[in-house]
Design a protein around this motif. Structure first.
Motif, PDB file in Angstrom:
ATOM      1  N   LYS A   1      12.975   2.049 -12.453  1.00 35.80           N
ATOM      2  CA  LYS A   1      13.440   3.342 -11.943  1.00 35.80           C
ATOM      3  C   LYS A   1      12.225   4.151 -11.522  1.00 35.80           C
ATOM      4  O   LYS A   1      11.124   3.978 -12.053  1.00 35.80           O
ATOM      5  N   MET A   2      12.432   5.044 -10.565  1.00 34.82           N
ATOM      6  CA  MET A   2      11.364   5.916 -10.102  1.00 34.82           C
ATOM      7  C   MET A   2      11.773   7.360 -10.376  1.00 34.82           C
ATOM      8  O   MET A   2      12.840   7.790  -9.936  1.00 34.82           O
ATOM      9  N   THR A   3      10.928   8.073 -11.079  1.00 39.16           N
ATOM     10  CA  THR A   3      11.224   9.481 -11.381  1.00 39.16           C
ATOM     11  C   THR A   3      10.907  10.334 -10.151  1.00 39.16           C
ATOM     12  O   THR A   3      10.146   9.908  -9.262  1.00 39.16           O
ATOM     13  N   PRO A   4      11.469  11.543 -10.094  1.00 44.96           N
ATOM     14  CA  PRO A   4      11.135  12.441  -8.975  1.00 44.96           C
ATOM     15  C   PRO A   4       9.627  12.704  -8.876  1.00 44.96           C
ATOM     16  O   PRO A   4       9.081  12.790  -7.775  1.00 44.96           O
ATOM     17  N   GLU A   5       8.939  12.791 -10.000  1.00 46.11           N
ATOM     18  CA  GLU A   5       7.494  13.007  -9.989  1.00 46.11           C
ATOM     19  C   GLU A   5       6.761  11.802  -9.395  1.00 46.11           C
ATOM     20  O   GLU A   5       5.797  11.961  -8.643  1.00 46.11           O
ATOM     21  N   GLN A   6       7.217  10.593  -9.769  1.00 51.13           N
ATOM     22  CA  GLN A   6       6.603   9.383  -9.203  1.00 51.13           C
ATOM     23  C   GLN A   6       6.820   9.326  -7.695  1.00 51.13           C
ATOM     24  O   GLN A   6       5.924   8.932  -6.949  1.00 51.13           O
TER      25      GLN A   6
ATOM     26  N   LEU B   1       4.702  10.073  -2.125  1.00 55.59           N
ATOM     27  CA  LEU B   1       4.622  10.793  -0.855  1.00 55.59           C
ATOM     28  C   LEU B   1       3.212  11.329  -0.608  1.00 55.59           C
ATOM     29  O   LEU B   1       2.709  11.271   0.524  1.00 55.59           O
ATOM     30  N   ARG B   2       2.563  11.840  -1.650  1.00 53.43           N
ATOM     31  CA  ARG B   2       1.180  12.308  -1.514  1.00 53.43           C
ATOM     32  C   ARG B   2       0.252  11.149  -1.149  1.00 53.43           C
ATOM     33  O   ARG B   2      -0.627  11.291  -0.307  1.00 53.43           O
ATOM     34  N   TYR B   3       0.470  10.002  -1.806  1.00 49.66           N
ATOM     35  CA  TYR B   3      -0.338   8.812  -1.511  1.00 49.66           C
ATOM     36  C   TYR B   3      -0.175   8.401  -0.044  1.00 49.66           C
ATOM     37  O   TYR B   3      -1.159   8.124   0.642  1.00 49.66           O
ATOM     38  N   VAL B   4       1.066   8.378   0.423  1.00 53.13           N
ATOM     39  CA  VAL B   4       1.338   7.987   1.811  1.00 53.13           C
ATOM     40  C   VAL B   4       0.673   8.968   2.769  1.00 53.13           C
ATOM     41  O   VAL B   4       0.022   8.562   3.739  1.00 53.13           O
ATOM     42  N   LYS B   5       0.833  10.251   2.514  1.00 53.83           N
ATOM     43  CA  LYS B   5       0.248  11.277   3.381  1.00 53.83           C
ATOM     44  C   LYS B   5      -1.270  11.133   3.461  1.00 53.83           C
ATOM     45  O   LYS B   5      -1.875  11.287   4.523  1.00 53.83           O
ATOM     46  N   THR B   6      -1.894  10.810   2.337  1.00 53.82           N
ATOM     47  CA  THR B   6      -3.344  10.666   2.275  1.00 53.82           C
ATOM     48  C   THR B   6      -3.829   9.392   2.962  1.00 53.82           C
ATOM     49  O   THR B   6      -4.907   9.383   3.562  1.00 53.82           O
ATOM     50  N   ASN B   7      -3.058   8.315   2.903  1.00 55.53           N
ATOM     51  CA  ASN B   7      -3.540   6.997   3.334  1.00 55.53           C
ATOM     52  C   ASN B   7      -2.960   6.470   4.633  1.00 55.53           C
ATOM     53  O   ASN B   7      -3.375   5.402   5.091  1.00 55.53           O
TER      54      ASN B   7
ATOM     55  N   ILE C   1       7.260  -0.153   1.352  1.00 54.92           N
ATOM     56  CA  ILE C   1       6.693  -1.225   0.534  1.00 54.92           C
ATOM     57  C   ILE C   1       6.465  -0.759  -0.900  1.00 54.92           C
ATOM     58  O   ILE C   1       6.815  -1.442  -1.855  1.00 54.92           O
ATOM     59  N   ASN C   2       5.884   0.436  -1.040  1.00 48.29           N
ATOM     60  CA  ASN C   2       5.512   0.918  -2.368  1.00 48.29           C
ATOM     61  C   ASN C   2       6.677   1.450  -3.186  1.00 48.29           C
ATOM     62  O   ASN C   2       6.564   1.569  -4.405  1.00 48.29           O
ATOM     63  N   THR C   3       7.791   1.775  -2.553  1.00 47.50           N
ATOM     64  CA  THR C   3       8.953   2.220  -3.334  1.00 47.50           C
ATOM     65  C   THR C   3       9.964   1.099  -3.528  1.00 47.50           C
ATOM     66  O   THR C   3      10.606   1.034  -4.575  1.00 47.50           O
ATOM     67  N   MET C   4      10.084   0.210  -2.572  1.00 48.40           N
ATOM     68  CA  MET C   4      11.089  -0.850  -2.677  1.00 48.40           C
ATOM     69  C   MET C   4      10.721  -1.899  -3.724  1.00 48.40           C
ATOM     70  O   MET C   4      11.599  -2.388  -4.433  1.00 48.40           O
ATOM     71  N   GLU C   5       9.440  -2.236  -3.805  1.00 44.92           N
ATOM     72  CA  GLU C   5       9.042  -3.288  -4.743  1.00 44.92           C
ATOM     73  C   GLU C   5       9.446  -2.964  -6.187  1.00 44.92           C
ATOM     74  O   GLU C   5      10.120  -3.777  -6.830  1.00 44.92           O
TER      75      GLU C   5
END
Length: 131
Positions: free
Chosen positions: A95-100, A105-111, A84-88
């Motif tokens: 565009k999504m940078t590697p850092e973003q 991934l950190r957000y997903v792991k945490t939540n 959901i958070n990457t497709m939107e």
């Protein structure tokens, strides 16, 4: 109809580190149902009584005896959050940078565990998700 009964009036004694099992739980099955359960037990190499005891206690105790269910739901919730958070933004043409992506991934792991718990709560309440 009595579902539970004692087989003996003797005092409780320990059997192999546990209390002696002296209570009986009865139920009735059709011949076809019994044959189905027998086939299942044979195919899984488990004694009929052990399997029945395990199923009954697992249902009574709830998810605490289902170690795989909550982690699996957490991983599913994590995949859902990631999609959901990457497709939107990608569908909007951003565009999504590697850092973003690493931050996502950190957000997903945490939540993911909280999201899984929220999902379970909404199913327990009978509520559905609104888009």
């Amino acid at each position: 109809m009595t579902l539970l009964s004692t087989e003996s009036g003797q005092p409780h004694r320990k059997v192999r580190g546990r209390a002696k099992r002296n209570m009986t739980l009865n139920t009735k099955l059709t011949e076809l149902e019994f044959a189905e359960v027998e086939r299942f037990c044979e195919s899984h190499s488990v004694a009929f009584s052990e399997w029945v005891r395990e199923v009954v206690l697992r249902e009574v105790r709830g998810s605490e005896d289902r170690p795989g269910s909550v982690p699996i739901l957490g991983e599913i919730a994590g995949l859902r959050l990631l999609l959901i958070n990457t497709m939107e933004p990608l569908l909007r043409g951003d565009k999504m940078t590697p850092e973003q992506f690493k931050e996502m991934l950190r957000y997903v792991k945490t939540n993911k565990r909280r999201a899984a718990a929220d999902m379970l709560a909404s199913y327990a309440e009978g509520t559905t998700e609104q888009l």
